[in-house]
Scaffold this active site. Structure first.
Site, mmCIF file in Angstrom:
data_model
loop_
_atom_site.group_PDB
_atom_site.id
_atom_site.type_symbol
_atom_site.label_atom_id
_atom_site.label_comp_id
_atom_site.label_asym_id
_atom_site.label_seq_id
_atom_site.Cartn_x
_atom_site.Cartn_y
_atom_site.Cartn_z
ATOM 1 N N ARG A 94 0.839 -1.206 0.000
ATOM 2 C CA ARG A 94 0.000 0.000 0.000
ATOM 3 C C ARG A 94 0.869 1.249 0.000
ATOM 4 O O ARG A 94 1.813 1.369 0.776
ATOM 5 C CB ARG A 94 -0.903 0.010 1.229
ATOM 6 C CG ARG A 94 -1.609 1.337 1.499
ATOM 7 C CD ARG A 94 -2.354 1.291 2.813
ATOM 8 N NE ARG A 94 -3.001 2.547 3.149
ATOM 9 C CZ ARG A 94 -2.668 3.342 4.170
ATOM 10 N NH1 ARG A 94 -1.649 3.009 4.957
ATOM 11 N NH2 ARG A 94 -3.330 4.454 4.414
ATOM 12 N N ARG A 136 -8.856 21.017 7.103
ATOM 13 C CA ARG A 136 -7.645 21.288 7.875
ATOM 14 C C ARG A 136 -7.647 22.715 8.409
ATOM 15 O O ARG A 136 -8.297 23.607 7.862
ATOM 16 C CB ARG A 136 -6.392 21.059 7.021
ATOM 17 C CG ARG A 136 -6.102 19.587 6.758
ATOM 18 C CD ARG A 136 -4.736 19.374 6.136
ATOM 19 N NE ARG A 136 -4.447 17.967 5.992
ATOM 20 C CZ ARG A 136 -3.873 17.211 6.924
ATOM 21 N NH1 ARG A 136 -3.512 17.752 8.076
ATOM 22 N NH2 ARG A 136 -3.665 15.925 6.714
ATOM 23 N N LYS A 286 -13.197 3.116 1.537
ATOM 24 C CA LYS A 286 -12.850 3.253 2.949
ATOM 25 C C LYS A 286 -14.006 3.944 3.678
ATOM 26 O O LYS A 286 -14.383 5.061 3.325
ATOM 27 C CB LYS A 286 -11.552 4.055 3.098
ATOM 28 C CG LYS A 286 -10.340 3.365 2.505
ATOM 29 C CD LYS A 286 -9.119 4.274 2.494
ATOM 30 C CE LYS A 286 -8.655 4.612 3.888
ATOM 31 N NZ LYS A 286 -7.423 5.470 3.844
ATOM 32 N N THR A 344 -5.989 -0.101 10.688
ATOM 33 C CA THR A 344 -5.660 0.947 11.661
ATOM 34 C C THR A 344 -5.360 0.392 13.053
ATOM 35 O O THR A 344 -6.203 -0.275 13.658
ATOM 36 C CB THR A 344 -6.768 2.025 11.780
ATOM 37 O OG1 THR A 344 -7.216 2.400 10.486
ATOM 38 C CG2 THR A 344 -6.213 3.248 12.487
#
Length: 548
Positions: A94, A136, A286, A344
């Site tokens: 990945r 952000r 995802k 994760t």
């Protein structure tokens, strides 16, 4: 091969092969009861009885069925380290496009392919993980390296006014999502920097949110923001994502891990961006926020697979509900036969330590027991001190977990939930897996052009390995997304004059590989799937052979 059947003491329990570091699990049909992992547990009549009969002294002789995905970074980018990861068990490499530029990732791709050439029977796939739409903060006074300290109880104004972009401080902080004031209301929570800092909205105007710091800490520039429960109207693909996907198509990547998929249209947008040249690239969606969980069924209908991305998901929904979302997504993917990845913090402590915590090993094991096709490593292999040891540990945990599965019950439930009537290929796949249980088969072998036959077999979770023999390298690499498939690339050109001879040579090639791995032996029973004529979409024949 000589046609025949294998006698066995109990049709529900397979024998086992010697230990090995291969991709797939396997068992020999002539092993004794004492060689069978958790033999008594496999004979249980109920799930509770099965759990009661598990034995920690049992050694898992199976090879691994679950795929291992490794994130490649500074700690693992060299050809030598990549080769070690492949030999340790990595199936898919990945690349995280949240970090690094295109020249950096080009080096990674080239190195993965060079390392894969050193281990030619592994057919390593390459996945591109998009950065995805994100919110952000702006820069702080003092530049990109500056930090501010936010204390619990402080007042902080989040603003979308551009004049604050480079002068953030403890009073005002720029946010790059213009509609943040429209999607949040008084009382809503804002998480900053992976949830390390939390803010509660007290007041709002057209361009500002006045918040109170609930959990403080040090904050740097350009940190990520999560808005749990909010319906965010960001586009599925940023301009960066579009350029990254174009790069991926040019480089011939096999899989896209599409970040922050919230609805079915997001998947369609990714597919449209890949275009005709990228039509064979698989899209793994995802699921990282509450909207994605809410719209899961519509996403699952149009995607090629799912990743349970627990990082942002654990911020966007309550942490105590992440396991519920994980089990739901795995179950629904298993029911439809689509691959599902759990990711994760699986072995997070191994970023800096040579051994995982007990909670981490249980986490990996339960993901496998729940039905995950693949498990993924992130920082552990990208920046960790022990990338090879981490993959080895993941391999061991997967082997233990697979040996403890109540395989026959899993198969029976999957078959029960399959809508009727079934198409010919699906009917053949179900019958082949059933035959493998009844025959105590060492392997199921199939010839496949696109990989679809192997995918159908994997859907019903046979205990023995699925050996998929193909002349298409891309199809071989994509097989790693599905649990239980070991793909073999067959290089000899097709013999169009004698199709039967060509077919038998490919089966012999698969049998020889199984013998070399130690799980196919003299007398082993093998279930073989093939078509009644050359070409794809003709698989309808099951044969059972005994190895001579």
């Amino acid at each position: 091969f000589l046609f025949g059947f294998t006698e066995m003491a109990d049709p529900r329990v397979e024998g086992v092969s010697p230990d090995g570091r291969g991709r797939m699990g396997s068992q020999s049909s002539q092993s004794s009861e004492m060689d069978v992992p958790h033999y008594q547990a496999q004979l249980a009549n109920t799930h509770l009885e099965h759990l009661c009969l598990l034995d920690i002294s049992t050694q898992p002789h199976t090879l691994r069925n679950t795929g291992i995905i490794c994130t490649i970074g500074p700690a693992s980018q060299t050809v030598d380290v990549l080769e070690k990861l492949i030999r340790a068990g990595m199936c898919i490499a990945r690349m995280n496009f949240s970090h690094g530029d295109h020249p950096y990732h080009k080096v990674t791709i080239d190195n993965v392919r060079k390392a894969a050439e050193r281990v030619p029977d592994k057919n390593i796939a390459i996945a591109l993980d998009t950065k995805g739409p994100e919110i952000r903060t702006g820069l702080l006074k003092g530049g990109g390296s500056a930090e501010i300290q936010l204390n619990t109880g402080d007042k902080l104004v989040l603003t979308t006014e551009e004049k604050y972009y480079e002068i953030g401080d403890t009073n005002n902080l720029y946010v790059d999502y213009k509609n943040i004031t429209k999607v949040l209301e008084r009382g809503d929570i804002v998480y900053v920097d992976d949830g390390l800092i939390s803010l509660k909205v007290m007041e709002k105007t057209a361009t500002t949110l006045t918040t109170i710091v609930q959990n403080g800490g040090a904050l740097g520039s350009r940190k990520g923001i999560n808005l749990p429960g909010a319906v965010v109207d960001l586009p599925a693909l940023s301009e960066k994502d579009r350029k990254d996907l174009e790069f991926g198509v040019e480089q011939g990547v096999d899989i896209i891990f599409a970040s922050f998929i919230r609805k079915a249209q997001d998947v369609h947008d990714v597919r449209a961006q890949l275009g005709e040249k990228g039509k064979n690239i698989r899209i793994i969606s995802k699921i990282e926020n509450q909207e994605g969980v809410k719209n899961f069924d519509e996403i699952l209908d149009v995607t090629d697979g799912i990743m349970v991305a627990r990082g942002d998901l654990g911020i966007e929904i309550p942490a105590e509900k992440v396991f519920l979302a994980q089990k739901m997504m795995i179950g629904r993917c298993n029911r439809l036969g689509k691959p599902v990845i759990v990711a994760t913090q699986m072995l997070e402590s191994m970023v800096s330590k040579p051994r995982p915590t007990r909670a981490e090993t249980s986490d990996v094991a339960n993901a496998v027991l729940d039905g995950a096709d693949c498990v993924m490593l992130s920082g552990e292999t990208a920046k960790g001190k022990y990338p090879e040891k981490t993959v080895e540990m993941m391999h061991k945990i997967c082997c233990e977990s697979e040996a403890a599965m109540f395989h026959r019950v899993v198969f029976d439930e999957l078959r029960l939930l399959t809508p009727k009537p079934t198409e010919t290929l699906l009917t053949t796949a179900i019958a082949a897996v059933d035959a493998a249980f009844s025959q105590n088969a060492a392997a199921i072998m199939c010839l496949t052009t696109t990989g679809r036959t192997a995918f159908m077999l994997a859907r019903y979770r046979p205990r023995c390995p699925i050996i998929a023999i193909t002349r298409d390298r891309s199809a071989a690499r994509l097989c790693h997304l599905h649990r239980g498939i070991h793909p073999l690339f067959y290089q000899d050109p097709p013999n169009r004059k004698d199709w039967a001879d060509d077919m038998e040579k490919r089966f012999l090639y698969g049998a020889d590989w199984g013998k070399s791995m130690g799980f196919i032996q003299k007398g082993s029973s093998i279930v073989v799937l093939s078509g009644w004529k050359p070409g794809p979409a003709n698989t309808n024949t099951i044969r059972i052979f005994q190895v001579d």
